[in-house]
Write an enzyme that holds these catalytic residues in place. Structure first.
Site, PDB file in Angstrom:
ATOM      1  N   HIS A 385      50.842 116.929  48.865  1.00 37.03           N
ATOM      2  CA  HIS A 385      49.835 115.881  48.729  1.00 37.03           C
ATOM      3  C   HIS A 385      50.318 114.545  49.256  1.00 37.03           C
ATOM      4  CE1 HIS A 385      47.647 118.309  45.463  1.00 37.03           C
ATOM      5  NE2 HIS A 385      47.359 118.681  46.681  1.00 37.03           N
ATOM      6  N   CYS A 697      38.150 124.613  71.391  1.00 40.96           N
ATOM      7  CA  CYS A 697      38.639 123.665  70.376  1.00 40.96           C
ATOM      8  C   CYS A 697      40.067 123.978  69.922  1.00 40.96           C
ATOM      9  CB  CYS A 697      37.691 123.634  69.187  1.00 40.96           C
ATOM     10  SG  CYS A 697      37.495 125.226  68.386  1.00 40.96           S
TER      11      CYS A 697
END
Ligand code: PEP
Ligand code: MG
Length: 770
Positions: A385, A697
């Site tokens: 995180h 992509c």
């Protein structure tokens, strides 16, 4: 030799190098001895030595790099390269082929150096015309003191004898280096006080970019002075007060994150607050206080237990949670000591490089973001995180295991987040070199900003649509800043991965609506959940798959758990409400899968109608082409879809059966290979015939040379990560497609491993800026 891949010299001299073996070698050594014994400064003698080696070995170039403090190799002398590069060109150990030779302390001989994965192009040296390269480490006392290199214009294999001669010569050069005339011996000595010497920590790159600043060691551990409580009730009360003040401090951070428009960091903090309210955790602490411990001792004891219970687990999600609990423990201890946050904000320098064992996302946000330049962690992973938040804040992060023992507070530091390197107390010239690199970076960014408003047309007028790959709300400002036409790939899985439970329809609808709001008039292609494989959802049992890349992932999960996919489709439809919507299904392997996924979408459309909710103004449904089996179903697939997007990352891995996550196989096959180019050309033709819009992509669309090849094959829509837009647009504006097409016509049926070199030569000859 480090690996046969790096070597291209055989036991004989197949190309007839003209280098005459033993006698020549002895003559070279005799002459070198004369130079060594002669007059002149160390630099003058080194200059003579490289000239002599080049002449005697018949090489076009001979260069000598010498190790400076902080393990940087500086070009000290050259015959054949630009003299102006001497003392200006510097390579870090591990950077480029020269850095590789030093890093591995082994010779390397290559017949085609520019195609080597480690090749680092340094324009100031003028080494463009030289293809073959042989280099050896200059060793002294078991340490690498430099690198000696010879280069030739032609592609030739070096004989073993030549490499051996070079190694012998390097021993002579080592003597010169050891005399201390070239570099002050103290600069590279390891006997001085290590705390004062420059050092380089080699770690793992977790967030890209360069930063310079002063070390701020994140909160040294608090020592708990009193373990046993005198008054249990009073301790419980102290604990309650500290908890309340910690909760309100986290709420303040959340409010600040929301104010700053930080999407995912806010989500992460919310998850984190949930942990802070975790009943099990809190009741275990209260229990420990009731047993007679002080509040501080109880918090610490519960943390020790948690660490012991969880530390043997290897699941990355659980390990991240352990870090979150450590963060909370530290935070709670701070509040118990009355200090609040761990960041002593008053006395910090202007350019902060944070150094920590581990850190939670909330702790990072405690620091003043205007002063925060970089982060060094001893523990953590790119998916942690704190790294997600750091990337969102554009801060480079390196994980280096010995950071805390090697770095002192307020040490001067350089963080190279692109290469995973940390320079501790770097010498002044290294600092200058990095300042130059940072200035070059910002000049380039300036240049890219200048062409932002210019049309995305090739030199001969072909329009190329540049789109973005995004995965977080935080990426959306790039849409405006880069001048891209839309979002060609929105990876929806990231918000799913940072949560502790599956987000409900309401949460998802909000998120997708916000993305559409932010994108405004620009189109967004939402890819449905592509988890599984290496992207593990914490709340979904992963199962132990032997080949996760070939396993239960992406649309396969969605079709096996239709309620998951339907909830996502429902959320997308609701979020669009009167706006256009493009949905794309990943990892489609057969037409029947596309049909099944589309049926779920139809069901959700009906549901929308029943509920009298507004449908999208226009709905486009596409597929990703990542699995080769689909190539043989194009006649039935194309009439069913509104657009097709090539996921070249997965397509390359499946086409060549080479795991993209395995460093041994990830770069073994080149997307610029005849096989891949044939596949891509076939797709372009089929889509043009069926009038189905085609885009790409995968990562190759964002690499200028690869993007050039894609345009040459016929692609007109390229979707890439935001930093690639400037370089790709610069490339295409200098490209003449007609000339490229003609050139590429001869590349599809060659037997080469890769046509990258040929395409690079084309770019160079035609002034294409790659
Ligand atoms: C791809 O496979 O090329 C792609 C764009 O998808 P991802 O990298 O997310 O698997
Ligand atoms: Mg993919």
């Amino acid at each position: 030799m480090s690996s046969t891949l790096d070597t291209a010299y055989g036991s004989s001299d197949p190309n007839g190098t003209g280098y005459g073996g033993g006698a020549s070698s002895r003559r070279l050594l005799a002459r070198l001895r004369d130079v060594m014994a002669g007059s002149g400064s160390g630099q003058e003698r080194l200059d003579k030595i490289v000239t002599l080696i080049a002449a005697e070995m018949g090489a076009d170039v001979c260069s000598c790099y010498v190790m400076r403090a902080g393990e940087v190799l500086e070009l000290f002398a050259t015959e054949g390269l630009n003299k102006s590069a001497v003392h200006n060109t510097r390579l870090r150990v591990g950077e480029g082929i020269v850095g590789d030779i030093a890093g591995q302390a082994r010779p390397i001989a290559l017949d085609n150096a520019p195609s080597h994965p480690s090749f680092a192009y340094r324009p100031e040296t003028g080494e463009d015309p030289f293809f073959s390269l042989a280099g050896v480490p200059i060793l002294r006392g078991g340490k690498v003191r430099g690198v000696l290199v010879i280069q030739h214009k032609d592609r030739r294999r070096f004989s073993e004898e030549e490499v051996e001669t070079l190694q012998t010569v390097a021993m002579v050069v080592a003597e010169l280096v050891a005399q201390g005339e070239l570099v002050n011996p103290q600069e590279v000595s390891s006997t001085g006080d290590p705390a004062l010497l420059p050092a380089r920590l080699s770690g793992t790159a977790m967030s890209g970019g360069l930063a310079m600043g002063l070390a701020v060691v994140h909160r040294p551990q608090l020592t708990i002075r009193q373990m046993v409580a005198e008054d249990t009730e009073a301790e419980l009360e102290r604990f309650g007060t500290a908890l309340t003040s910690m909760h309100s401090a986290i709420d303040d951070l959340l409010a600040a994150a929301a104010l700053a428009g930080l999407g995912e960091p806010k989500d992460i903090l919310e998850t984190y607050r949930m942990f802070a309210e975790d009943r099990g955790w809190l009741s275990r602490i209260r229990e420990a206080i009731r047993m007679g411990l002080t509040a501080e001792a109880a918090v610490q004891q519960v943390q020790n237990d948690t660490r012991a219970r969880m530390s043997h687990l290897t699941d990355p999600y659980i390990r991240e949670r352990l870090l979150d609990f450590e963060d909370l423990t530290n935070r709670l201890l701070m509040h118990l000591s009355g200090k609040g946050s761990g960041a002593d904000l008053g006395t910090l320098p202007d350019d902060i490089i944070l150094v920590a064992r581990s850190m939670g996302p909330a702790e990072l946000l405690d620091y003043d973001q205007r002063r925060l330049r970089g982060l060094i962690l001893e523990e953590g992973s790119p998916a942690s995180h704190v790294c997600i938040v750091a990337r969102a804040l554009n801060i480079p992060v390196v994980q280096a295991s010995e950071a805390l023992s090697r770095i002192e507070p307020l040490d001067q530091l350089i963080v190279d987040g692109d290469h995973g390197q940390v320079y501790v107390r770097p010498a002044e010239d290294i600092q200058m070199a990095f300042a130059d690199a940072m200035a070059l970076r910002s000049r380039k960014e300036q240049m890219y900003a200048e062409i932002r408003g210019q049309p995305s047309l090739t030199r001969d007028g072909a329009p190329i649509s540049i789109q973005l790959n995004c995965g977080m709300i935080l990426d959306l400002p790039h849409l405006k800043a880069s001048g891209a036409e839309g979002i060609g790939l929105y990876r929806t899985e990231i918000p799913f991965m940072v949560r502790s439970s599956y987000p409900d329809v309401h949460t998802q609808t909000d998120l997708y609506a916000r993305i559409m709001d932010e994108a405004g008039d620009k189109p967004v292609v939402f890819r449905t959940l592509d988890v599984g494989g290496d992207k593990v959802l914490p709340y979904m049992a992963a199962g132990n798959e032997e080949n996760p890349a070939l396993g239960w992932r992406a649309v396969r999960i969605g079709l096996d758990h239709p309620s998951l996919l339907r909830q996502q489709l429902r959320s997308l439809l609701r979020a669009a409400a009167g706006r256009p919507l493009s949905v794309m299904f990943p990892m489609i392997a057969e037409v029947a899968e596309f049909d099944a996924a589309r049926r779920l979408l139809e069901l959700e459309l009906k549901r929308l109608e029943t509920q009298e909710l507004e449908p999208p103004s226009r709905l486009r449904v596409g597929a990703m082409l990542e699995v080769p089996s689909l190539l043989w179903q194009l006649p039935s697939l194309l009439p069913r879809i509104d657009f097709l997007s090539v996921g070249s990352n997965d397509l390359t891995q499946y086409l060549f059966a080479a795991d993209r996550g395995n460093p041994r196989t990830a770069t073994r096959y080149d997307p610029l290979s005849p096989a891949m180019l044939c596949v891509l050309r076939r797709l372009v033709d089929a889509c043009a015939h069926a009038k189905v819009p085609l885009s790409i992509c995968g990562e190759m669309a964002g690499r200028p040379l690869d993007a050039m090849a894609l345009i040459g094959v016929g692609f007109r829509t390229l979707s890439m990560s935001p930093p690639s837009v400037g370089p790709v647009k610069t490339m295409l504006r200098s490209l003449d497609v007609a000339a490229l097409r003609e050139y590429m016509a001869g590349l599809f049926n060659v037997g080469d491993h890769s046509v990258r070199d040929k395409l690079r030569s084309f770019a160079k000859d035609h002034g294409v800026q790659i």
